[in-house]
Write a protein that holds these residues in place. Sequence first.
Motif, PDB file in Angstrom:
ATOM      1  N   LEU A 106       0.834  -1.200   0.000  1.00 30.90           N
ATOM      2  CA  LEU A 106       0.000   0.000   0.000  1.00 30.90           C
ATOM      3  C   LEU A 106       0.864   1.245   0.000  1.00 30.90           C
ATOM      4  CD1 LEU A 106      -2.766   1.309   0.126  1.00 30.90           C
ATOM      5  CD2 LEU A 106      -2.695   1.076   2.603  1.00 30.90           C
ATOM      6  N   LEU A 127      -3.284  -1.161  -5.573  1.00 27.84           N
ATOM      7  CA  LEU A 127      -4.192  -0.616  -4.561  1.00 27.84           C
ATOM      8  C   LEU A 127      -5.301  -1.614  -4.230  1.00 27.84           C
ATOM      9  CD1 LEU A 127      -4.515   3.106  -5.663  1.00 27.84           C
ATOM     10  CD2 LEU A 127      -3.529   2.261  -3.540  1.00 27.84           C
ATOM     11  N   GLU A 128      -5.835  -2.263  -5.251  1.00 26.01           N
ATOM     12  CA  GLU A 128      -6.887  -3.251  -5.015  1.00 26.01           C
ATOM     13  C   GLU A 128      -6.344  -4.437  -4.223  1.00 26.01           C
ATOM     14  OE1 GLU A 128     -10.461  -4.822  -4.637  1.00 26.01           O
ATOM     15  OE2 GLU A 128     -10.036  -2.827  -5.442  1.00 26.01           O
ATOM     16  N   ARG A 171      -6.059  -3.343  -0.685  1.00 23.80           N
ATOM     17  CA  ARG A 171      -7.388  -3.301  -0.075  1.00 23.80           C
ATOM     18  C   ARG A 171      -7.847  -4.709   0.310  1.00 23.80           C
ATOM     19  NH1 ARG A 171      -9.906  -0.327  -4.228  1.00 23.80           N
ATOM     20  NH2 ARG A 171      -8.998   1.646  -3.700  1.00 23.80           N
ATOM     21  N   THR A 172      -7.633  -5.647  -0.609  1.00 21.47           N
ATOM     22  CA  THR A 172      -8.002  -7.042  -0.341  1.00 21.47           C
ATOM     23  C   THR A 172      -7.188  -7.597   0.819  1.00 21.47           C
ATOM     24  OG1 THR A 172      -8.586  -7.368  -2.655  1.00 21.47           O
ATOM     25  CG2 THR A 172      -8.146  -9.347  -1.364  1.00 21.47           C
ATOM     26  N   ASN A 196      -5.824  -5.937   3.268  1.00 24.36           N
ATOM     27  CA  ASN A 196      -6.289  -5.327   4.511  1.00 24.36           C
ATOM     28  C   ASN A 196      -7.575  -5.984   4.990  1.00 24.36           C
ATOM     29  OD1 ASN A 196      -4.151  -3.587   4.725  1.00 24.36           O
ATOM     30  ND2 ASN A 196      -5.189  -1.876   3.772  1.00 24.36           N
ATOM     31  N   ALA A 197      -8.474  -6.299   4.063  1.00 24.34           N
ATOM     32  CA  ALA A 197      -9.714  -6.986   4.435  1.00 24.34           C
ATOM     33  C   ALA A 197      -9.407  -8.379   4.985  1.00 24.34           C
ATOM     34  CB  ALA A 197     -10.645  -7.080   3.227  1.00 24.34           C
TER      35      ALA A 197
END
Length: 99
Positions: free
Chosen positions: A17, A63-64, A67-68, A70-71
Motif C-alpha cells: 500500500l 491498490l486493489e 485493499r483485499t 487489509n480486508a
Amino acid sequence: MDHFQNHLAPNQTGSSLNIAVDRLDRALEALEARVRALQAGEPLPEFTGTGTNVEYERVLAELEEARTSNAELAAAAAAAHAALGTAAANIRQLVSGVM
C-alpha cells in the motif's frame, strides 16, 4: 489468507500500500507540474499514440490488492480475537471448576 501470505511477509503488511501511495503521489506531482506549465502558457507535448495506461492499471491493481489484503487481515484479526475469547472462557471455566 494464504493468498496474502504468498505476497507479503508479516513485517511487510503495509509496504504494498505504501508503494502504491508513493507512486500515486509522484503521479499527482507530475500532473500538478503539467497544470502549472499549461497555466504558464507552455504547450502540452504532442501525443504520439504510443502511450498506454499500463502504469496506471498496475497502480490500481496494487491498490486493489492492498485493499483485499487489509480486508483479509481484518478478518484474520477478528477470527483470532474470537478464538482468544473462547480460549479465555474455557480457561475460566476450567479454573472455576478446579477451585
